[in-house]
Design a protein around this motif. Structure first.
Motif, PDB file in Angstrom:
ATOM      1  N   ALA A 102      -5.055  55.113 -31.746  1.00 48.68           N
ATOM      2  CA  ALA A 102      -3.666  55.322 -32.156  1.00 48.68           C
ATOM      3  C   ALA A 102      -2.754  54.361 -31.400  1.00 48.68           C
ATOM      4  O   ALA A 102      -3.143  53.787 -30.384  1.00 48.68           O
ATOM      5  N   SER A 103      -1.543  54.215 -31.917  1.00 49.98           N
ATOM      6  CA  SER A 103      -0.643  53.188 -31.391  1.00 49.98           C
ATOM      7  C   SER A 103       0.533  53.794 -30.649  1.00 49.98           C
ATOM      8  O   SER A 103       0.825  54.981 -30.765  1.00 49.98           O
ATOM      9  N   GLU A 104       1.234  52.953 -29.895  1.00 53.67           N
ATOM     10  CA  GLU A 104       2.433  53.365 -29.156  1.00 53.67           C
ATOM     11  C   GLU A 104       3.661  52.735 -29.794  1.00 53.67           C
ATOM     12  O   GLU A 104       3.542  51.919 -30.714  1.00 53.67           O
ATOM     13  N   PRO A 137       0.616  44.032 -41.361  1.00 55.38           N
ATOM     14  CA  PRO A 137       1.501  44.995 -42.030  1.00 55.38           C
ATOM     15  C   PRO A 137       1.067  46.414 -41.639  1.00 55.38           C
ATOM     16  O   PRO A 137      -0.116  46.641 -41.380  1.00 55.38           O
ATOM     17  N   LYS A 138       2.020  47.342 -41.579  1.00 59.88           N
ATOM     18  CA  LYS A 138       1.651  48.750 -41.394  1.00 59.88           C
ATOM     19  C   LYS A 138       1.723  49.418 -42.758  1.00 59.88           C
ATOM     20  O   LYS A 138       2.789  49.552 -43.345  1.00 59.88           O
ATOM     21  N   TYR A 139       0.557  49.774 -43.264  1.00 58.70           N
ATOM     22  CA  TYR A 139       0.448  50.353 -44.608  1.00 58.70           C
ATOM     23  C   TYR A 139       0.675  51.853 -44.538  1.00 58.70           C
ATOM     24  O   TYR A 139       0.254  52.502 -43.578  1.00 58.70           O
ATOM     25  N   ILE A 178      -3.452  56.621 -46.837  1.00 62.46           N
ATOM     26  CA  ILE A 178      -4.318  57.601 -46.181  1.00 62.46           C
ATOM     27  C   ILE A 178      -5.295  56.845 -45.288  1.00 62.46           C
ATOM     28  O   ILE A 178      -6.011  55.952 -45.758  1.00 62.46           O
ATOM     29  N   ARG A 179      -5.305  57.179 -44.002  1.00 64.38           N
ATOM     30  CA  ARG A 179      -6.257  56.497 -43.122  1.00 64.38           C
ATOM     31  C   ARG A 179      -7.668  56.887 -43.527  1.00 64.38           C
ATOM     32  O   ARG A 179      -7.949  58.054 -43.788  1.00 64.38           O
ATOM     33  N   CYS A 180      -8.527  55.894 -43.551  1.00 66.25           N
ATOM     34  CA  CYS A 180      -9.849  56.148 -44.106  1.00 66.25           C
ATOM     35  C   CYS A 180     -10.891  55.429 -43.250  1.00 66.25           C
ATOM     36  O   CYS A 180     -10.896  54.202 -43.173  1.00 66.25           O
ATOM     37  N   SER A 206     -10.927  61.129 -42.836  1.00 66.14           N
ATOM     38  CA  SER A 206      -9.486  60.928 -42.684  1.00 66.14           C
ATOM     39  C   SER A 206      -9.143  60.773 -41.197  1.00 66.14           C
ATOM     40  O   SER A 206     -10.016  60.888 -40.335  1.00 66.14           O
ATOM     41  N   ARG A 207      -7.863  60.576 -40.909  1.00 67.75           N
ATOM     42  CA  ARG A 207      -7.412  60.447 -39.517  1.00 67.75           C
ATOM     43  C   ARG A 207      -7.839  61.658 -38.696  1.00 67.75           C
ATOM     44  O   ARG A 207      -8.130  61.551 -37.522  1.00 67.75           O
ATOM     45  N   HIS A 208      -7.859  62.837 -39.335  1.00 65.59           N
ATOM     46  CA  HIS A 208      -8.251  64.037 -38.607  1.00 65.59           C
ATOM     47  C   HIS A 208      -9.656  64.486 -38.978  1.00 65.59           C
ATOM     48  O   HIS A 208     -10.008  65.654 -38.888  1.00 65.59           O
ATOM     49  N   SER A 254      -9.547  51.768 -41.957  1.00 62.57           N
ATOM     50  CA  SER A 254      -8.771  51.191 -43.057  1.00 62.57           C
ATOM     51  C   SER A 254      -7.701  52.157 -43.530  1.00 62.57           C
ATOM     52  O   SER A 254      -7.655  53.311 -43.113  1.00 62.57           O
ATOM     53  N   GLU A 255      -6.864  51.660 -44.392  1.00 64.32           N
ATOM     54  CA  GLU A 255      -5.843  52.489 -45.029  1.00 64.32           C
ATOM     55  C   GLU A 255      -6.093  52.412 -46.537  1.00 64.32           C
ATOM     56  O   GLU A 255      -6.211  51.312 -47.097  1.00 64.32           O
ATOM     57  N   ALA A 256      -6.191  53.564 -47.194  1.00 54.83           N
ATOM     58  CA  ALA A 256      -6.374  53.586 -48.650  1.00 54.83           C
ATOM     59  C   ALA A 256      -5.017  53.792 -49.303  1.00 54.83           C
ATOM     60  O   ALA A 256      -4.264  54.676 -48.899  1.00 54.83           O
ATOM     61  N   ARG A 270      -7.818  57.279 -28.395  1.00 48.23           N
ATOM     62  CA  ARG A 270      -6.723  57.092 -27.432  1.00 48.23           C
ATOM     63  C   ARG A 270      -5.514  56.438 -28.062  1.00 48.23           C
ATOM     64  O   ARG A 270      -5.639  55.584 -28.938  1.00 48.23           O
ATOM     65  N   ARG A 271      -4.330  56.822 -27.599  1.00 49.58           N
ATOM     66  CA  ARG A 271      -3.103  56.142 -27.981  1.00 49.58           C
ATOM     67  C   ARG A 271      -2.840  55.112 -26.893  1.00 49.58           C
ATOM     68  O   ARG A 271      -2.795  55.468 -25.724  1.00 49.58           O
ATOM     69  N   SER A 272      -2.734  53.843 -27.246  1.00 50.08           N
ATOM     70  CA  SER A 272      -2.527  52.869 -26.178  1.00 50.08           C
ATOM     71  C   SER A 272      -1.507  51.820 -26.597  1.00 50.08           C
ATOM     72  O   SER A 272      -1.213  51.636 -27.779  1.00 50.08           O
ATOM     73  N   ASP A 299      -2.030  48.790 -26.540  1.00 51.66           N
ATOM     74  CA  ASP A 299      -2.682  47.600 -27.109  1.00 51.66           C
ATOM     75  C   ASP A 299      -2.357  47.486 -28.593  1.00 51.66           C
ATOM     76  O   ASP A 299      -2.509  46.428 -29.195  1.00 51.66           O
ATOM     77  N   TRP A 300      -1.977  48.604 -29.202  1.00 54.17           N
ATOM     78  CA  TRP A 300      -1.460  48.600 -30.577  1.00 54.17           C
ATOM     79  C   TRP A 300      -0.031  49.118 -30.509  1.00 54.17           C
ATOM     80  O   TRP A 300       0.193  50.213 -29.975  1.00 54.17           O
ATOM     81  N   ILE A 301       0.897  48.388 -31.069  1.00 56.02           N
ATOM     82  CA  ILE A 301       2.297  48.850 -31.057  1.00 56.02           C
ATOM     83  C   ILE A 301       2.837  48.853 -32.479  1.00 56.02           C
ATOM     84  O   ILE A 301       2.738  47.852 -33.197  1.00 56.02           O
ATOM     85  N   SER A 353      14.080  57.141 -35.904  1.00 60.11           N
ATOM     86  CA  SER A 353      13.286  56.125 -36.588  1.00 60.11           C
ATOM     87  C   SER A 353      11.932  56.652 -37.043  1.00 60.11           C
ATOM     88  O   SER A 353      11.184  55.958 -37.696  1.00 60.11           O
ATOM     89  N   ASP A 354      11.597  57.867 -36.675  1.00 60.25           N
ATOM     90  CA  ASP A 354      10.297  58.368 -37.080  1.00 60.25           C
ATOM     91  C   ASP A 354      10.381  59.887 -37.220  1.00 60.25           C
ATOM     92  O   ASP A 354      11.242  60.518 -36.632  1.00 60.25           O
ATOM     93  N   THR A 355       9.477  60.448 -37.988  1.00 56.24           N
ATOM     94  CA  THR A 355       9.450  61.899 -38.061  1.00 56.24           C
ATOM     95  C   THR A 355       8.660  62.439 -36.863  1.00 56.24           C
ATOM     96  O   THR A 355       7.930  61.701 -36.209  1.00 56.24           O
TER      97      THR A 355
HETATM   98  P1  ATP Z   1       2.364  57.254 -38.214  1.00 60.58           P
HETATM   99  O1  ATP Z   1       1.245  56.741 -39.046  1.00 60.58           O
HETATM  100  O2  ATP Z   1       3.277  58.173 -38.965  1.00 60.58           O
HETATM  101  O3  ATP Z   1       3.080  56.164 -37.462  1.00 60.58           O
HETATM  102  P2  ATP Z   1       0.500  58.292 -36.380  1.00 60.58           P
HETATM  103  O4  ATP Z   1       0.690  59.062 -35.123  1.00 60.58           O
HETATM  104  O5  ATP Z   1      -0.534  58.767 -37.327  1.00 60.58           O
HETATM  105  O6  ATP Z   1       1.870  58.204 -37.103  1.00 60.58           O
HETATM  106  P3  ATP Z   1      -0.859  56.244 -35.048  1.00 60.58           P
HETATM  107  O7  ATP Z   1      -1.666  57.359 -34.524  1.00 60.58           O
HETATM  108  O8  ATP Z   1      -0.216  55.350 -34.102  1.00 60.58           O
HETATM  109  O9  ATP Z   1       0.223  56.776 -36.024  1.00 60.58           O
HETATM  110  O10 ATP Z   1      -1.875  55.444 -35.982  1.00 60.58           O
HETATM  111  C1  ATP Z   1      -1.493  54.398 -36.738  1.00 60.58           C
HETATM  112  C2  ATP Z   1      -1.369  54.816 -38.189  1.00 60.58           C
HETATM  113  O11 ATP Z   1      -0.964  53.689 -38.958  1.00 60.58           O
HETATM  114  C3  ATP Z   1      -2.686  55.260 -38.773  1.00 60.58           C
HETATM  115  O12 ATP Z   1      -2.480  56.332 -39.638  1.00 60.58           O
HETATM  116  C4  ATP Z   1      -3.179  54.043 -39.559  1.00 60.58           C
HETATM  117  O13 ATP Z   1      -3.979  54.373 -40.633  1.00 60.58           O
HETATM  118  C5  ATP Z   1      -1.884  53.425 -40.009  1.00 60.58           C
HETATM  119  N1  ATP Z   1      -1.945  51.979 -40.199  1.00 60.58           N
HETATM  120  C6  ATP Z   1      -1.410  51.326 -41.246  1.00 60.58           C
HETATM  121  N2  ATP Z   1      -1.592  50.008 -41.146  1.00 60.58           N
HETATM  122  C7  ATP Z   1      -2.280  49.798 -40.007  1.00 60.58           C
HETATM  123  C8  ATP Z   1      -2.785  48.633 -39.351  1.00 60.58           C
HETATM  124  N3  ATP Z   1      -2.604  47.415 -39.858  1.00 60.58           N
HETATM  125  N4  ATP Z   1      -3.443  48.793 -38.189  1.00 60.58           N
HETATM  126  C9  ATP Z   1      -3.629  50.033 -37.656  1.00 60.58           C
HETATM  127  N5  ATP Z   1      -3.171  51.170 -38.227  1.00 60.58           N
HETATM  128  C10 ATP Z   1      -2.507  51.055 -39.387  1.00 60.58           C
END
Ligand code: ATP
Length: 603
Positions: free
Chosen positions: A249-251, A270-272, A275-277, A290-292, A320-322, A435-437, A439-441, A452-454
């Motif tokens: 996960a990202s910060e 890009p941040k798509y 659905i995280r897949c 899924s993410r969970h 990936s993101e679907a 981990r949330r770090s 290294d991804w922002i 800016s976020d829910t």
């Molecule tokens: P949100 O997605 O609402 O920001 P989150 O807490 O789920 O909240 P993170 O845990 O930081 O966010 O995870 C990153 C999320 O962004 C994941 O759901 C992931 O699928 C999505 N995502 C979209 N595009 C990317 C990308 N290019 N790289 C990594 N994650 C991405």
């Protein structure tokens, strides 16, 4: 007794004060005594100590069963194995075992509110002598029984168990298949307790956590650790196709300048918003999580076919993101469209109507090699190399830069095209499973005048309604977030708007189902709702801002008078079925959102 199964590994590890022994089997009576003590405490430290005490008495070969039962399960959380025993079947089993009629059982249940306590009244035995292993096997049999005659068989298996256990055991036994054990123990507490049981310190926690993050199964990790310590984990727990990895996960940071200061030259993708897949392919079989870690495989037959086709001859795990897309223009559709693909019925029809594109942004494993410990650049090179062109799977675009202006321009372009924003990644970063770090922002488009976020909040209780709401019996919710460091829930808001009448009633019914007598374990609060509920349900909240608050405990440390609170919160959707309470927004994230907002106000 006492063949020391672990002598070799124990002697290699430092600080090991306890080495597990082969001894007598743990009885279900001993386990239920621990359940009762866990039930009675609200202190997280005490929970940890009680668990450590139990683990010390547990044989290595029984460790996984003990952990599954503590979780109220017979399989990992990600495995879709359920008991299929609702209240009616439980009532029938209790009736069969005790001699009450089903009607009497149901009537008594309506007074007592818990089948466990009800059966306890009806049983004469004080203490049974079944082992944990035996109870676990029978419960597994109940869960796996299906097909013709399965209902009667489930009932009779449970009735059989009820006949053989004592009062305290039956109280907890019956809560397991009903999904009502709810001891309130979080994963961090389990992991600390394991390390503590073996070393009287938390020194092994990082190794246990790493193993858990790449296998998502605490029970197996515990068994391996109990047999072989940290060395055992390193030898036996690996990234494996088919077994989910807990996603990275990202910060957030305040500004693009901060982002470049932190990451230097970095990759920006890009941040798509789909659905995280997590895609797994072993050369024959596809599984997607899924993410969970919900199993998505059955929902996406179109993706399953593409996963096999576009990387034939390889085995791999990709993150990936679907996303659903417009077939005419190729443009990605909003999240609300993609999420319609998350369903168990009419799957083929929906696949036709809303085809998916799957954008790979990471590769965790390829052809026998764990890539999570290789740097971003190396993982990306492999990802670009193994995938064949096709209509469904594609690798994300990225730019590499250390220029704020370049990231700004990339961000603006993505937002203009309806995407959520950008994700910047450190070039030499490893894949931080679980981990949330920094290294991804992530940088997301913001909504004017709003945060800016829910914020994903855990519901901790409710107040009765006043005025027009009084007929609904619910007027407001108490919301909390998760303090990850301390494994407790703290309050952040009261929510009084956003649901329809029908939704308020539904929410009240859900919360009554998980009502707690007094403040639940691991909840820190200074406000008192009329009804407390166990931290279980997550709701997504949009708020105008985060303010400092004398009322709420979020972010309040010793001696600090002010916490953090949401201003003008409103709910989005009804309930996040895909999130566990520990997946809610963390205290640190809430504080960061507050800081981002202050920074934005200055510009
Ligand atoms: P949100 O997605 O609402 O920001 P989150 O807490 O789920 O909240 P993170 O845990 O930081 O966010 O995870 C990153 C999320 O962004 C994941 O759901 C992931 O699928 C999505 N995502 C979209 N595009 C990317 C990308 N290019 N790289 C990594 N994650 C991405």
């Amino acid at each position: 007794m006492t063949a020391n199964v672990d002598a070799t590994h124990a002697s290699q590890s430092t600080n090991v004060t306890h080495t597990p022994q082969d001894g007598a089997s743990l009885t279900f009576f001993e386990l239920s005594a621990c359940f009762a003590k866990l039930d009675a405490t609200r202190s997280r430290t005490e929970m940890m100590e009680l668990l450590a005490e139990l683990f010390v008495k547990t044989r290595p070969d029984e460790m996984d069963k003990v952990i599954y039962l503590l979780q109220g399960r017979v399989a990992p959380l990600y495995a879709p194995i359920e008991f299929g025993m609702g209240e009616q079947l439980t009532a029938e089993a209790v009736a069969q075992a005790t001699g009450l009629t089903v009607e009497e059982t149901r009537r008594r249940f309506s007074e007592v509110g818990d089948y466990g306590s009800l059966a306890e009244e009806q049983i004469a035995i004080e203490q049974g002598n079944l082992t944990v292993a035996h109870v676990f096997e029978r419960l597994t049999e109940i869960a796996l029984t299906e097909g013709e005659g399965s209902v009667a068989k489930k009932v009779s298996l449970l009735a059989d168990l009820i006949r053989q256990v004592g009062k305290q055991e039956v109280r907890y036994l019956l809560r397991i298949p009903l999904g009502r054990l709810r001891l309130g123990v979080g994963d961090p507490t389990f992991m600390d307790a394991l390390s503590f049981a073996r070393t009287e310190s938390k020194s092994h926690r990082p190794a246990i956590e790493r193993a858990y993050s790449i296998s998502a199964d605490l029970a197996t990790v515990a068994r391996v650790y109990w047999h072989g310590g940290v060395d055992g984990l390193q030898e036996q727990i690996h990234v494996t196709v088919g077994t989910p990895v807990i996603p990275a996960a990202s910060e957030r940071v305040k500004t693009m300048e901060d982002l470049v200061l932190r990451l230097g030259r970095c990759a920006v993708e890009p941040k798509y918003d789909g659905i995280r897949c997590q895609v797994h392919f072993d050369g024959e079989n596809v599984t997607m999580y899924s993410r969970h870690l919900e199993d998505l495989t059955g929902m996406f037959p179109d993706v399953v076919a593409a996963v096999k086709e576009q990387a034939a001859g390889h085995s791999y795990i990709a993150d990936s993101e679907a996303l659903a897309y417009d077939v005419e223009t190729g443009a990605f559709l909003p999240f609300q469209m993609t999420t319609q693909r998350r369903r168990k019925h009419n799957v083929a029809e929906m696949a036709e109507k809303l085809p998916l594109r799957v954008v790979l942004f990471d590769l965790l494993y390829l052809d026998g090699v764990d890539l999570t410990q290789q740097p971003y650049g190396a993982r990306r090179a492999k990802m670009l190399g193994f995938l064949q062109d096709g209509a469904v799977l594609q690798v994300t675009e990225n730019i590499e830069t250390d220029s704020v202006a370049a990231i700004d321009a990339f961000f603006a372009d993505k937002v203009e095209h309806g995407l959520e924003g950008v994700m910047a990644k450190k070039l030499d970063s490893l894949y931080h499973a679980g981990r949330r770090s920094f290294d991804w922002i992530k940088m997301k488009r913001s909504y004017q005048g709003e945060l800016s976020d829910t914020v994903d909040c855990v519901v901790l209780g409710y107040w009765y309604g006043k005025g027009a709401r009084s007929k609904l019996g619910i007027g407001a919710l108490l919301l909390g977030v998760y303090d990850k460091e301390r494994d407790v829930f703290v309050t952040i808001s009261r929510l009084g708007t956003g649901f329809s009448e029908e939704e308020w009633v539904r929410m009240r019914e859900h919360l009554d189902d998980i009502k707690s007598d007094g403040r639940p374990a691991r909840v820190e609060a200074e406000v008192e709702p009329d009804v407390w509920s166990l931290p279980t349900h997550v709701v997504e909240i949009q708020a105008d801002e985060i303010t400092r608050s004398p009322t709420h405990t979020c972010g309040r440390r010793h001696g600090d008078e002010l916490g953090y609170a949401l201003r003008f919160p409103r709910v989005i959707g009804f309930m996040r079925e895909d999130k566990r309470p520990e997946d809610a927004t963390s205290v640190l994230e809430a504080i960061r959102l507050y800081e981002v907002q202050i920074e934005k106000a200055k510009t």
